[in-house]
Structure formats: C-alpha cells, structure tokens
Write a protein that holds these residues in place. Sequence first.
Motif, PDB file in Angstrom:
ATOM      1  N   THR A 240      -6.528   3.037  -2.029  1.00  8.62           N
ATOM      2  CA  THR A 240      -5.487   2.462  -2.217  1.00  8.62           C
ATOM      3  C   THR A 240      -5.662   0.923  -2.154  1.00  8.62           C
TER       4      THR A 240
ATOM      5  N   ARG B 104      -7.474   5.665   1.941  1.00  7.95           N
ATOM      6  CA  ARG B 104      -6.989   4.017   2.092  1.00  7.95           C
ATOM      7  C   ARG B 104      -8.023   3.133   1.292  1.00  7.95           C
TER       8      ARG B 104
ATOM      9  N   ASN C 147       0.916  -1.292   0.122  1.00  8.67           N
ATOM     10  CA  ASN C 147       0.138   0.104   0.083  1.00  8.67           C
ATOM     11  C   ASN C 147       0.787   1.207  -0.031  1.00  8.67           C
TER      12      ASN C 147
END
Length: 328
Positions: free
Chosen positions: A293, A290, A273
């Motif tokens: 990602t 997030r 990530n």
Amino acid sequence: MPSLSPVIAEIRLAVRTALADLPEGSTVIVALSGGADSLALAAATAFEAPKLGLRAGSLTVDHGLQNDSDAVAARAAKTAAGLGLDALIVQVDVGVDGGPEAAARDARYRVLKDAAADAGATAVLLGHTLDDQAETVLLGLARGSGAASLQGMAPVREDDEGVRWIRPLLGVRRETTRAFCAASDLDVWDDPHNSEERFARVRVRDRVLPVLESELGPGIAEALVRTAEQLREDAEAFDEMIHETIEDIVEHAEAGISVSVAALAANPAALRNRIIRLVVDSEFGVSLTRLQTIEVARLATDWSGQGPIDLPACSAARQGGRIVFTAR
C-alpha cells in the motif's frame, strides 16, 4: 419462587438485546458446538426468541476431525432439541488451506450460510465471548495486521444476502457461560483442541493473557476489547469519508481502474492508504499488505519516475495525473 441466577440473567439479557430489532416472525439459527459458550447462547435463545415472536433453530457442524465427532454432534443436537430448538446436524469435509483451524472455520461458515439460506433465516448467532475478542485483538497485534485486525470481531455483520451474523456474547466473560451451563444443568463438551498448545490462540489463552494479567494487573481482556471497539468506531468514520470521496476520484480504465493522483496526495496518509486498499480489494478481490500500500501511495506522494508496481492480481502505474490499476 427461587430467584434467577445472575449469570443466567446476564446472558439472557445479552441475547434479548441482540435479537430485539429483528422482525417478528423471523428465523434465527444458533451455531452450536456443544461447548459452554454456544450451549449458553442456545439455551438463552430458546428462552428469549419465542417472547420476541422469533423462531429459533440450531446447527451443529460435524467436522469429522475427532474420532467421536459424530457422537459429540448428536449430543449437542439432542440438548438443543430438549431446549425447544429445531436442531440440525451437518457433516462436512474439512480441507487443508490455511491450516486446520482456518479450514475448519471456512467449512463451518459455508454450512451455516447455506443453512441460513435454506431456512430463510434473518440471522445466525455465534457464541464468541469477550475472552475470544481479547484473544483475537492480541493475535492481530502480534501479527502486525493493522487496524482492521485489531478491531476484532464485529458484534453484527450483514452479508451480501442480507443475513445478519450476530455475536450476542461479546460483552460476556467465558467463565460466565460456564457458570450459566452449570446453573442450568447443561452438559458441556470441552473441545480437546482448546488445550492443544500447537494452536496460537490456545497459547494466547493459557500463557500470554495470564502473564499480562499477572504483570500489568486485572482487566487486560476488557481493555483489549475496549480498544477494538474504539478502532471499529474509527474505521466506520473512515469508511464514511472514503465512500463520500471515492466516487469523485475513481474512474474505470481499460482492464482496470484509476485514481486521481492529486486527490490521493491531498488526503491524510491514513485515508489515502485506505482508499488504495479499498480500490484494489473491490476491483480485484485481493488485500494489499501495508508495504504494498505504501509503495502505491508513493506513486502519488513521492514519484520520481518509478515504474509499475507488481501487486496481487494487478499492477499499479502512474499515468499522467492518475494511478492506474490494471489486471495481470
């Protein structure tokens, strides 16, 4: 001869340690608001810098957000000059992007950066304390901002021009800076914005941290700062791993950049990530959430033919054995 006040000794030592490795003959600039934190930093810097062969100045930014802001700036500069610093005041127009706090901060940092360039300064000194760091970590936790935010503010950061942004007081409590000013007979300005509870940071300072201290016991601020330090160490280790890996798995593509699917899939999720976020940030100048990602990572780890993923400033798609990021 009277003994030195412990609070003065503590802050002078923090400043001396922070400045110790700067080249002799360098210029440093203290960001001075006139509040207790920056005033203590300015006074300690005025005392310590000449001993290290450094030239020290101060910059007070007049944001023009309060009726008497010019008088406040003038008083801070006068105090700095009385301490032996080269004092400068700069007036700025504060925009509205990101809210008043963010806009004022952006304007302030632009002026500080320009002043550092004009003066050929090696470092800019900022007066953030341990309490500021604890508040920053807690705000990042509440916003779900991830490890990058929970690292808090870096003690030292070097910008693209080679100027160091140093926070000597990150290990010092706010109450110590006020005690320093009292012991030094320095007239402190209290920013009225610091008591306005429409600001999240003020609510954290006045409500949340006291409740945590009351319910969980003393030492919460220090614990939050220790957490930030540990996360920063982890992040530095990850960054080293990424830069060792990334040259072998990234290639330039038409209108973008690509990353090896096999290499991404072979790495642990945390490293995978980080690689994705770093590639997108460095190539397109945007930060991924997030969720974004993870969706990109699924192109490598859980691909079932899903199509391109729209991202800020670019799109990501799997093409053969590579994930290709293309500008939009």
